[in-house]
Enzyme design. Structure first.
Site, PDB file in Angstrom:
ATOM      1  N   ASN A   1       7.784 -18.760  11.856  1.00 46.40           N
ATOM      2  CA  ASN A   1       8.808 -19.573  10.689  1.00 46.40           C
ATOM      3  C   ASN A   1      10.059 -19.748  11.465  1.00 46.40           C
ATOM      4  O   ASN A   1      11.279 -20.004  10.486  1.00 46.40           O
ATOM      5  CB  ASN A   1       9.050 -18.357   9.510  1.00 46.40           C
ATOM      6  CG  ASN A   1       9.586 -17.104  10.112  1.00 46.40           C
ATOM      7  OD1 ASN A   1       9.590 -16.814  11.503  1.00 46.40           O
ATOM      8  ND2 ASN A   1      10.382 -16.488   9.348  1.00 46.40           N
TER       9      ASN A   1
ATOM     10  N   HIS B   1     -23.968 -15.900  30.028  1.00 40.81           N
ATOM     11  CA  HIS B   1     -23.772 -16.345  28.547  1.00 40.81           C
ATOM     12  C   HIS B   1     -23.079 -15.641  27.452  1.00 40.81           C
ATOM     13  O   HIS B   1     -23.108 -16.030  26.360  1.00 40.81           O
ATOM     14  CB  HIS B   1     -25.413 -16.610  28.115  1.00 40.81           C
ATOM     15  CG  HIS B   1     -25.908 -17.744  28.730  1.00 40.81           C
ATOM     16  ND1 HIS B   1     -26.290 -17.975  30.159  1.00 40.81           N
ATOM     17  CD2 HIS B   1     -26.088 -19.084  28.321  1.00 40.81           C
ATOM     18  CE1 HIS B   1     -26.649 -19.107  30.381  1.00 40.81           C
ATOM     19  NE2 HIS B   1     -26.790 -19.894  29.259  1.00 40.81           N
TER      20      HIS B   1
ATOM     21  N   ASP C   1     -16.489 -25.172  28.132  1.00 41.34           N
ATOM     22  CA  ASP C   1     -15.813 -25.351  29.494  1.00 41.34           C
ATOM     23  C   ASP C   1     -14.577 -25.761  29.369  1.00 41.34           C
ATOM     24  O   ASP C   1     -13.789 -26.133  30.197  1.00 41.34           O
ATOM     25  CB  ASP C   1     -16.933 -26.093  30.350  1.00 41.34           C
ATOM     26  CG  ASP C   1     -18.008 -25.522  30.701  1.00 41.34           C
ATOM     27  OD1 ASP C   1     -18.039 -24.299  30.700  1.00 41.34           O
ATOM     28  OD2 ASP C   1     -18.839 -26.165  31.225  1.00 41.34           O
TER      29      ASP C   1
END
Length: 779
Positions: free
Chosen positions: A539, A295, A163
């Protein structure tokens, strides 16, 4: 009564690690890091299985760990040492038994990985510790001599929560993996929603915290989002229907609404997906469906960021244990922007609980303030870029600007998300966004093509669907303005550009440098120009993070996970994998950290024969000790420019030759797979946030004369994340002080220190530990 182990000498500790509360992707990476860093520091390490339940029951649930016991943990979801609710630990009698088990095992430090409830319990345990030992002695369960060496208990907390509901940290272990699951699902739903012109209401987790809902809405371009901390206005039904109706009239074929499970209105009346569905179906007559992800948000392999975060926080937790004194407040390991920091655990927990209390008191402004500053910024960016017709945000006409947007260099995940955000923000503020297609060559050669040139004003409908698209929708090119500086200046003047927003990598950085130096000769360049770094190589001087690098890392990790699975199936096999990244070893190093590479070769360090000799001898030793354990495959990562002589294939062949048939070696080159397909949620949300900041920055120069603009060194800047802050750096200063022009990378690369952690956790021998001739350790 059985004897207790004597304490370890000096500051060395026996460190126990446990996972508690709900599982989250990345917990295993933290366990691995704690175990291996503890052993590296001369400590002993113990895994406490099944959370606090294991601490109370003891016995076989407290197991001493070796390096190989956590082999392969990094890529596994959930928690391999288990977690369970433990009612016994909530009672003093349970904590008393837990204290006895720790003393009998000799454990004098704990690293707890869990949510705020688990961490609160840990701090309570520490505060009661001396009393618990006294009680054990009084009850004659332990003697005074047994408890005397264990008078102080050190505890360090790591936050594992999908969460992201802990205050004081920007991210918790598992939250970005969960967000990736949500975005993947919504991206799939997008296709069917567009096909049938449907509306979808997506319910995501988050009872008291709307981070997942907020970031999912930002990452997927959702039309509306419901958060517990920031309920919609009283007229939210009309507001939501109005926004969606306008989007539909603009030609949008789909509607996505994100609802956090703890969503409510200003009066704390629950807002459910069914409420929203009925409103869309009955009021707007949209064919509306509900999807509750449940889930699925919690499972799966951790993403690159969660592997890196859990590893770095696990290492920092061990350092915090060794640094602690009896007076040190219990710390929780946090991350602010790109920096790992320690903060007082109790303060973090109190602030987290204060959010729920503020929501209950309907003090939603306070609830937002108690979340980290990044959360409020993301919310503001979402509101700004979702609906462009917001009169209250529109600037006076004299402050309106024509802002050019151009991509320079190789494509990178998140370029389109940044462009979409910039266009939306420009339109909201009254500016005119102008896309310069196909970089500077496109501008110079095709600006006046008929019927459609490369210079095009952009509308919201042009970019609305870009947030999840990879590559570059307006085209990108590595060529520089110096290829035709007069024509570039001519086009700037012809199309009356008041400012320029450049998105790209080192080529883009070079382009801004050239435009800056050409200002004295070409007045057209005397406008504010800002660069948003976007490159897989990460970079660009002036920043520690570039948009696109996270997408690259995840694409590379997915590839490496598959390769490692093949290597593990064969058991005695090493893969040498070549990574991109130019002359910066960032991608190779962070991927090595996240995949558990045996060795990483970078341009900064180079490759020599002695290094290869040590690594080959290390492989020989490792395979010789292998007793048939699972997850035995090994990877070596080599940056494409680490050496001109020792190529990826050469190294693989050397290893195979020296193995003498005892193990095998292969090489693999993923190539442009590393540029990724769909941008990761992290690259999407950071692209949006930084793009909005860039346009806001350009607005500061509205109405200024060309002389005033040139006189201000900040009028040509690069935005960056440095440590715990988002900063703008003046190009001239960054060019002179921070740029290694020859190697096309920053002079000081903050990630270089992580190379030591990669080597430590892989068990790679240090040069001083090995024979300079044969490479063997300890000879």
């Amino acid at each position: 009564m059985p004897p207790t182990p004597a304490p370890l000498p000096g500051k060395k500790r026996r460190i126990g690690v446990l996972t508690s509360g709900g599982d989250s992707p990345g917990m295993n990476g933290a366990v691995r890091a704690v175990v291996r860093m503890s052993l590296d520091q001369g400590c002993e390490s113990f895994a406490i299985y099944e959370g606090y339940e294991g601490l109370v029951r003891g016995g076989d649930l407290i197991k001493r760990m070796g390096r190989d016991d956590v082999r392969g943990y990094l890529s596994e979801g959930g928690t391999l040492i288990g977690t369970a609710r433990c009612m016994a630990f909530m009672e003093r009698a349970g904590r008393l038994q837990a204290a006895k088990n720790m003393v009998m095992t000799g454990i004098d430090a704990l690293v707890i990985i869990g949510g705020d409830g688990s961490l609160t319990g840990a701090d309570t345990f520490r505060r009661e510790w001396s009393g618990l030992l006294s009680e054990l002695a009084e009850n004659k369960e332990l003697t005074a001599d047994q408890t005397k060496p264990f008078q102080h208990l050190n505890i360090v907390g790591l936050v594992g929560s999908i969460d992201n509901d802990m205050s004081s940290t920007d991210a918790t272990i598992g939250c970005y993996s969960s967000l990736a699951r949500i975005c993947e699902a919504v991206d799939c739903i997008d296709a069917t929603a567009s096909s049938h012109q449907r509306a979808f209401v997506i319910e995501v987790m988050g009872r008291h915290c709307g981070w997942l809902a907020q970031m999912a809405a930002l990452s997927t371009g959702a039309d509306f989002a419901f958060l517990p901390e920031k309920p919609p206005n009283e007229n939210w039904k009309e507001e939501m229907c109005g926004i969606i109706s306008r989007h539909r009239k603009m030609g949008k074929r789909k509607t996505i609404v994100i609802v956090a499970e703890g969503a409510h209105d200003l009066s704390l009346n629950k807002v459910t997906p069914t409420h929203v569905k009925d409103l869309l179906s009955n009021t707007l007559k949209l064919d509306t469906r509900i999807t509750t992800l449940g889930h699925v948000q919690r499972g799966g392999s951790p993403c690159a960021y969660d592997r890196m975060l859990s590893t770095l926080q696990g290492c920092e937790a061990v350092k915090a244990v060794l640094d602690a004194t009896p007076e040190t407040p219990t710390p929780v390991i946090c991350v602010i922007e790109n920096k790992i920091v320690r903060k007082p655990l109790i303060k973090a927990v109190e602030d987290t609980h204060a959010v729920a209390k503020a929501i209950e008191a309907k003090d939603f402004d306070r609830a937002m303030k108690l979340r980290d500053a990044e959360f409020a910024e993301y919310h503001s960016a979402y509101i700004t870029t979702t609906a462009t017709d917001q009169p209250r945000m529109r600037l006076p006409k004299e402050k309106h600007m024509r802002i050019g947007i151009i991509h320079v260099g190789a494509p990178a995940g998140g370029m389109n998300a940044a462009t979409r955000a910039a266009v939306a923000y420009c339109l909201t503020r009254g500016h005119t966004p102008v896309a310069l297609h196909n970089g500077f060559p496109g501008l110079c050669r095709h600006h006046d093509d008929k019927p459609l040139g490369s210079v095009r004003e952009m509308s919201w409908s042009d970019v609305d669907g870009w947030v999840s698209k990879g590559g570059s929708e307006i085209g990108t090119n590595r060529a520089l303005p110096s290829d035709d500086m007069p024509k570039t200046a001519f086009c700037f003047e012809k199309y009356k550009l008041d400012a320029l927003f450049i998105i790209g990598g080192f080529e883009a950085f070079t382009a801004v440098s050239e435009l800056r130096k050409a200002r004295p000769e070409y007045p057209a360049f005397r406008i504010p120009i800002v660069l948003l770094p976007a490159t897989i190589s990460n970079n660009v001087p002036g920043t520690e993070y570039s948009v696109g690098s996270d997408t690259c890392l995840n694409a590379l990790l997915e590839y490496c996970d598959a390769i490692k699975q093949s290597a593990s199936a064969s058991r005695r096999r090493v893969f040498v994998v070549e990574t991109q990244g130019g002359k910066s070893g960032y991608i190779a190093t962070i991927a090595g950290l996240s995949i558990g590479a045996v060795a990483v070769y970078t341009p900064e360090e180079g490759i020599n024969i002695r290094m290869l000799s040590r690594d080959i001898e290390h492989l020989r030793s490792s395979f010789a000790k292998d007793q048939g354990q699972s997850r035995a495959g090994k990877l070596i990562l080599r940056n494409e420019h680490a050496s001109d002589t020792y190529t990826t294939e050469v190294i693989a062949n050397m290893i195979r030759e020296e193995a003498k048939g005892r193990f095998e070696s292969r090489f693999a080159i993923p190539g442009h797979v590393q540029q990724g397909g769909t941008p990761t949620p992290m690259d999407r949300v950071r692209a949006v946030r930084l793009a909005v900041k860039c346009i806001t920055f350009l607005e500061e120069f509205a109405g200024k004369s060309k002389g005033e603009i040139v006189a201000d060194p900040m009028s040509m800047s690069v935005i960056g994340i440095k440590g715990a802050s988002v900063v703008f750096g003046a190009m001239e200063k960054v060019e002179k002080e921070e740029t290694n022009w020859k190697e096309r990378r920053p002079k000081d690369e903050s990630w270089l220190q992580l190379k030591k952690i990669v080597d430590t956790l892989s068990g790679r021998p240090k040069p001083e530990e090995c024979c300079q001739t044969c490479g063997k350790r300890g000879t």
